[in-house]
Design a protein around this motif. Structure first.
Motif, PDB file in Angstrom:
ATOM      1  N   PHE A 119      34.281   8.355 -49.536  1.00 26.02           N
ATOM      2  CA  PHE A 119      34.436   6.969 -50.253  1.00 26.02           C
ATOM      3  C   PHE A 119      33.459   5.969 -49.465  1.00 26.02           C
ATOM      4  CE2 PHE A 119      38.287   9.045 -50.019  1.00 26.02           C
ATOM      5  CZ  PHE A 119      38.589   9.506 -51.433  1.00 26.02           C
ATOM      6  N   THR A 120      33.120   5.002 -50.298  1.00 25.67           N
ATOM      7  CA  THR A 120      32.432   3.876 -49.751  1.00 25.67           C
ATOM      8  C   THR A 120      33.153   3.132 -48.598  1.00 25.67           C
ATOM      9  OG1 THR A 120      33.090   2.315 -51.274  1.00 25.67           O
ATOM     10  CG2 THR A 120      30.931   3.668 -51.799  1.00 25.67           C
ATOM     11  N   SER A 121      34.294   3.009 -48.632  1.00 25.68           N
ATOM     12  CA  SER A 121      35.204   2.559 -47.518  1.00 25.68           C
ATOM     13  C   SER A 121      35.132   3.411 -46.297  1.00 25.68           C
ATOM     14  CB  SER A 121      36.605   2.596 -47.959  1.00 25.68           C
ATOM     15  OG  SER A 121      37.299   3.685 -48.394  1.00 25.68           O
TER      16      SER A 121
ATOM     17  N   LEU B 288      32.718   8.954 -57.070  1.00 23.55           N
ATOM     18  CA  LEU B 288      32.142   8.652 -55.821  1.00 23.55           C
ATOM     19  C   LEU B 288      30.720   8.115 -56.270  1.00 23.55           C
ATOM     20  CD1 LEU B 288      33.084  11.670 -53.503  1.00 23.55           C
ATOM     21  CD2 LEU B 288      34.547   9.579 -54.061  1.00 23.55           C
ATOM     22  N   GLY B 289      30.519   7.523 -57.466  1.00 27.36           N
ATOM     23  CA  GLY B 289      29.308   7.104 -57.922  1.00 27.36           C
ATOM     24  C   GLY B 289      28.665   6.021 -57.007  1.00 27.36           C
ATOM     25  N   ALA B 290      29.277   5.392 -56.420  1.00 30.01           N
ATOM     26  CA  ALA B 290      28.957   4.084 -55.454  1.00 30.01           C
ATOM     27  C   ALA B 290      28.272   4.784 -54.261  1.00 30.01           C
ATOM     28  CB  ALA B 290      30.052   3.565 -55.070  1.00 30.01           C
TER      29      ALA B 290
ATOM     30  N   SER C 134      35.364   9.892 -31.547  1.00 28.88           N
ATOM     31  CA  SER C 134      35.959  11.180 -31.904  1.00 28.88           C
ATOM     32  C   SER C 134      35.847  11.432 -33.356  1.00 28.88           C
ATOM     33  CB  SER C 134      37.393  11.360 -31.404  1.00 28.88           C
ATOM     34  OG  SER C 134      37.773  12.744 -31.505  1.00 28.88           O
ATOM     35  N   THR C 135      36.222  12.530 -33.839  1.00 26.35           N
ATOM     36  CA  THR C 135      36.416  12.756 -35.376  1.00 26.35           C
ATOM     37  C   THR C 135      37.654  12.985 -35.857  1.00 26.35           C
ATOM     38  OG1 THR C 135      34.316  14.027 -35.238  1.00 26.35           O
ATOM     39  CG2 THR C 135      35.631  14.297 -37.104  1.00 26.35           C
ATOM     40  N   LEU C 136      38.225  12.245 -36.780  1.00 28.13           N
ATOM     41  CA  LEU C 136      39.704  12.255 -37.258  1.00 28.13           C
ATOM     42  C   LEU C 136      39.566  13.012 -38.809  1.00 28.13           C
ATOM     43  CD1 LEU C 136      40.582   8.413 -36.697  1.00 28.13           C
ATOM     44  CD2 LEU C 136      41.151  10.301 -35.082  1.00 28.13           C
ATOM     45  N   ARG C 137      40.480  13.734 -38.937  1.00 31.88           N
ATOM     46  CA  ARG C 137      40.776  14.291 -40.543  1.00 31.88           C
ATOM     47  C   ARG C 137      41.720  13.774 -41.079  1.00 31.88           C
ATOM     48  NH1 ARG C 137      40.402  19.013 -36.701  1.00 31.88           N
ATOM     49  NH2 ARG C 137      38.143  19.659 -36.522  1.00 31.88           N
ATOM     50  N   ALA C 138      42.233  12.387 -40.744  1.00 29.92           N
ATOM     51  CA  ALA C 138      43.309  11.503 -41.428  1.00 29.92           C
ATOM     52  C   ALA C 138      42.949  10.065 -40.988  1.00 29.92           C
ATOM     53  CB  ALA C 138      44.716  11.859 -40.969  1.00 29.92           C
ATOM     54  N   CYS C 139      42.340   9.416 -42.196  1.00 30.83           N
ATOM     55  CA  CYS C 139      42.039   8.214 -41.855  1.00 30.83           C
ATOM     56  C   CYS C 139      42.652   7.171 -43.106  1.00 30.83           C
ATOM     57  CB  CYS C 139      40.499   7.805 -41.837  1.00 30.83           C
ATOM     58  SG  CYS C 139      39.912   8.590 -43.017  1.00 30.83           S
ATOM     59  N   ASP C 140      43.994   7.139 -42.922  1.00 28.69           N
ATOM     60  CA  ASP C 140      44.453   6.176 -44.365  1.00 28.69           C
ATOM     61  C   ASP C 140      43.822   4.993 -44.270  1.00 28.69           C
ATOM     62  OD1 ASP C 140      45.802   8.714 -45.142  1.00 28.69           O
ATOM     63  OD2 ASP C 140      47.534   8.436 -44.674  1.00 28.69           O
ATOM     64  N   SER C 141      43.933   4.336 -43.298  1.00 33.40           N
ATOM     65  CA  SER C 141      43.607   2.714 -43.114  1.00 33.40           C
ATOM     66  C   SER C 141      42.206   2.510 -43.584  1.00 33.40           C
ATOM     67  CB  SER C 141      43.874   2.422 -41.736  1.00 33.40           C
ATOM     68  OG  SER C 141      42.415   3.067 -40.912  1.00 33.40           O
ATOM     69  N   ILE C 142      41.319   3.349 -44.118  1.00 33.52           N
ATOM     70  CA  ILE C 142      40.177   3.026 -44.404  1.00 33.52           C
ATOM     71  C   ILE C 142      39.770   4.018 -45.902  1.00 33.52           C
ATOM     72  CG2 ILE C 142      39.000   2.155 -42.337  1.00 33.52           C
ATOM     73  CD1 ILE C 142      37.681   4.850 -41.964  1.00 33.52           C
ATOM     74  N   SER C 143      40.926   4.570 -46.396  1.00 30.13           N
ATOM     75  CA  SER C 143      40.719   5.239 -47.702  1.00 30.13           C
ATOM     76  C   SER C 143      41.509   4.588 -48.620  1.00 30.13           C
ATOM     77  CB  SER C 143      41.507   6.577 -47.099  1.00 30.13           C
ATOM     78  OG  SER C 143      40.831   7.147 -46.152  1.00 30.13           O
ATOM     79  N   PRO C 144      41.360   5.254 -49.894  1.00 25.23           N
ATOM     80  CA  PRO C 144      41.929   4.341 -51.195  1.00 25.23           C
ATOM     81  C   PRO C 144      43.380   4.605 -51.285  1.00 25.23           C
ATOM     82  CG  PRO C 144      40.390   5.980 -51.738  1.00 25.23           C
ATOM     83  CD  PRO C 144      39.962   5.726 -50.331  1.00 25.23           C
ATOM     84  N   PHE C 145      43.628   5.911 -50.906  1.00 22.86           N
ATOM     85  CA  PHE C 145      44.977   6.269 -51.107  1.00 22.86           C
ATOM     86  C   PHE C 145      45.481   7.086 -49.747  1.00 22.86           C
ATOM     87  CE2 PHE C 145      42.337   9.454 -53.126  1.00 22.86           C
ATOM     88  CZ  PHE C 145      42.935  10.656 -52.676  1.00 22.86           C
ATOM     89  N   PRO C 146      46.936   7.046 -49.554  1.00 23.96           N
ATOM     90  CA  PRO C 146      47.297   7.901 -48.516  1.00 23.96           C
ATOM     91  C   PRO C 146      46.955   9.517 -48.695  1.00 23.96           C
ATOM     92  CG  PRO C 146      48.808   6.388 -48.913  1.00 23.96           C
ATOM     93  CD  PRO C 146      47.791   6.243 -50.043  1.00 23.96           C
TER      94      PRO C 146
END
Length: 771
Positions: free
Chosen positions: A542-544, A492-494, A586-598
């Protein structure tokens, strides 16, 4: 910041008309009708009014009612109002609260996310939910305002406001001292008193309070209890490692009121809270074989136990295999200084200034599994400082109109830091991401607003209200993700010195009318808007995920009535409302659409969609005969999504978090005279909340069933009221229930804990009152 406070202290806070709520002197100062000693005076519309004359949905509880009910913190007070839900320790974060009014609020304790319900103490806005379980120390009254407060005092609060008003200094002694002892070595001590420094000019008041109790959940050593192989953490022959749910709170408040002339009143207030309470009582609800294997970390239903040892062992990063110990307490230090100034510029023109500087620091540990396994372990430190300044100029145009012009400024600097350990590699073949990170995220927030409020009186009995507010918000975030050795994180260096900003503005309004059909019956109708500023996701892995989200907005349509009858022995108030809720957050604990992997870790603050909320609420207070009193409230909410962002995983059939369909509360007491020995008063209080969801993506694991709680008490009061003795029992039926749930539904982290409410608790106390 201290320079700002010094410079503004000459103008500092106050509306001294926000002083004692039950006082004929308050009305006499206004030159208006004389109020009876049963009237509650509120200041929701910038001036003192009877609760029954205020044309908005507001509940108010004075010190007498709060004492009769045995309410000692804001949780108990707020939940007495209809369609209000305040859940302590939400998300397994100690000292925090999920506060929702009419389905609108905020469950995320991070100060970078604005509260949906504004919290105020002596008209000072609190910008964080850290330490929001306020102790009701030496309280004059509590006001709960339902619906958007976009054009009223303080900061723009989209869902409503909860306002606490403390007792103010004065010439009377008005002192008390109280001590108590009860279940689990509970100790209560409180005292307060006025004192005179210069007669007629300078008065002071000081209040002190302390609460202590042992925990009500035992942390057990898993290897000891089960006899299984594995490391043991115990230090003696007992299997008990420690407790959760205990309290250890010290609080103090001091105030000085100076009246140099008849037209000037200035009050300086300082307060401090020192809290070393144990972490919330969190019981494991479910587990995954991916990380638990053949072990069973779920203790029996109905038992106040878990297997948490607060030792976290990373499996990734430079510290792989090197355990670290998480704190078993939630230390909080909070303090504040405020100055309240009221200047009567003429018979019809007043200037009020509210200046405050506050700071708080809280550290809490949250283990998502409540077991010796390290599945999602977090240690957070939230450090926050804020400066607020509010100015109000109020006047009258003969008998034709009342008006207020004002401005509000909020500036806050904070940082969140700590450590997060998520060993996703426990899943077969990986399936997750090993993360062991240190983080340090500074946040700066600024909000500026101006507002105008006008009430016209075109004919006798009719009032027409128009109000408007302009708000300008800005937020600056800087994210840092480091390896435990202090170097940039290899994955996560970015996210090192990674800046993200947000800015936005908004105009809100309120239009309403009320008509008094008789001395005892008034109706009102209004449309109002509210706004909660946008921001940036404060917990990116992640930056995403470090992306902004938009403001949420609300348009509320409301009609209601205020009534009194039976020679004013009965107050009955009601309201109906319809809210159009846009882009709510709201707060989501699953956000695959903006994460690097499912299945990547996620705690995403985002806009999830639109909704419509329809509701009905009613309140009743009655004293049909001398000594017999009854109070009750009921609220109904119908929450429906009209649009959802499909990427969030939320469906139209789901419900918002902490939004029960039904809420209800009722209390009854009867004072029985016993001659020269005084009186005996038995009392019962009942509260009900229907099912609520604890996660935006509704599921069986995160759904809290409805619950009913019963409290009882009996009070002896001496003739003249100098002495009181009380035996109080909370949760009389010894109900086993959860206040909130924190669940992770993605493998390999699949787990969940429920934060337990306290079992039956008995407290005996003695109080001495001084005139």
């Amino acid at each position: 910041m201290h320079t700002k406070l010094t410079g503004c202290s000459a103008l500092a806070i106050a509306l001294m008309s926000a002083g004692p709520a039950l006082s004929q002197d308050t009305a006499a100062d206004q030159g208006e009708q004389q109020y009876s000693d049963t009237d509650i005076i509120v200041t929701a519309q910038f001036r003192s009014q009877r609760l029954q004359d205020t044309p908005i949905a507001i509940s108010a509880m004075d010190a007498r009612l709060l004492d009769q009910k045995g309410v000692t913190d804001i949780t108990g007070a707020a939940n007495l109002a209809p369609n209000v839900q305040l859940s302590a320790n939400a998300g397994n974060f100690g000292g925090m609260a999920a506060i929702f009014i009419r389905g609108v609020g905020q469950a995320d304790p991070h100060f970078a996310v604005e509260p949906g319900v504004g919290m105020y103490v002596d008209d000072v806005y609190f910008g964080v939910l850290t330490g929001s379980i306020f102790e009701l120390l030496d309280i004059d009254r509590v006001e709960v305002l339902r619906g958007p407060q976009g054009t009223l005092a303080g900061k723009n609060s989209i869902g409503g406001s909860v306002k606490i008003f403390s007792k103010r200094p004065g010439p009377d002694l008005d002192g008390f001292a109280e001590v108590g002892y009860g279940s689990r070595n509970s100790v209560l001590a409180r005292a307060g008193s006025n004192f005179t420094l210069v007669d007629g000019k300078l008065y002071g008041r000081i209040s002190l309070g302390a609460k202590y109790s042992d925990g009500y959940l035992d942390r057990l050593d898993h290897a000891c209890v089960t006899g299984s192989a594995g490391a043991t953490r115990r230090t003696d022959t007992s299997c008990k490692l420690g407790e959760q749910g205990g309290q250890n709170v010290l609080a103090a408040r001091a105030s000085l009121m100076w009246t140099p002339t008849d037209g000037i009143r200035n009050t300086l207030i300082a307060d401090i809270t020192h809290d070393r309470s144990q972490n919330p009582a969190a019981k494991t609800l479910t587990q995954s074989p991916l990380w638990a294997g053949a072990a069973n970390y779920i203790t029996p239903w109905g038992s106040y136990t878990n297997y948490e040892d607060y030792v976290s062992t990373p499996t990734g990063g430079s510290s792989a295999g090197v355990p670290f110990v998480m704190p078993d307490r939630t230390p909080l230090d909070a303090w504040g200084v405020s100055n309240l100034l009221n200047i009567a510029l003429s018979d019809s023109l007043t200037l009020d200034s509210i200046t405050a500087y506050r700071g708080s620091k809280a550290t809490f540990a949250s283990a998502a599994d409540g077991s010796p396994a390290a599945i999602n372990d977090q240690v957070w430190t939230l450090d926050h400082e804020q400066f607020t300044q509010e100015l109000r100029l109020s006047g009258e145009i003969q008998t034709l109109a009342d008006w207020t012009l004002g401005g509000f400024y909020y500036h806050a600097s904070g940082s969140s830091g700590g450590r997060v350990n998520i060993p996703g590699g426990l899943a077969p073949g990986g399936g997750g991401l090993n993360l062991d990170i240190l983080f340090h995220d500074p946040v700066k927030t600024e909000s500026k607003s101006v507002f105008a409020h006008l009430v016209l009186h075109p004919i006798e009995g009719l009032n027409v209200t128009g109000a408007v507010r302009y708000t300008d918000d800005s937020k600056k975030f800087t994210f840092n993700r480091l390896d435990p050795n202090g170097s940039p994180h290899p994955l996560l260096g970015a996210l090192v010195n990674f800046p993200v900003t947000y800015a936005g503005d908004r105009i809100d309004y309120r239009i309403g009318a009320d008509y008094r059909w008789s001395d005892d019956f008034m109706t009102y109708a209004q449309v109002s808007t509210g706004y909660k500023g946008g921001g940036v996701n404060p917990r990116p892995f992640f930056t995403s995920q470090a992306i902004p989200y938009n403001p949420e907005t609300l348009t509320a349509y409301e009609a209601g009535f205020k009534s009194q009858f039976a020679d004013r022995r009965v107050n009955f108030n009601g309201a109906v409302f319809f809210n159009k809720y846009k882009d709510f957050q709201s707060t989501l604990r699953a956000c695959d659409s903006i994460s690097p992997f499912p299945g990547a870790p996620c705690a995403q603050s985002t806009n999830v969609g639109d909704a419509e909320i329809t509701g009905v609420e009613a309140e009743l207070f009655a004293e049909p005969v001398d000594g017999l009193r009854f109070d009750g409230s009921v609220g109904y909410l119908d929450f429906k999504y009209t649009r959802v962002n499909p990427a969030t995983g939320i469906s139209l059939a789901m419900k918002n978090v902490y939004t029960p369909e039904w809420t209800a509360a009722a209390g009854i007491q009867y004072e029985i005279p016993i001659g020269d020995a005084g009186s005996i008063t038995p009392r019962f209080d009942l509260s009900y909340r229907s099912r609520v969801e604890a996660d935006a993506i509704n599921s069986a694991i995160s759904s809290l069933p409805g619950r009913t709680l019963l409290d009882a008490k009996i009070t002896w009061r001496s003739e003249g009221g100098d002495w009181e003795a009380k035996l109080a029992v909370s949760n009389l039926a010894d109900k086993f229930y959860y206040n909130s749930i924190f669940a992770l539904q993605n493998a390999p982290y699949f787990t969940g804990v429920g934060v337990l409410g306290a079992p039956r608790t008995v407290m005996f106390s003695i109080k001495r009152n001084f005139d």
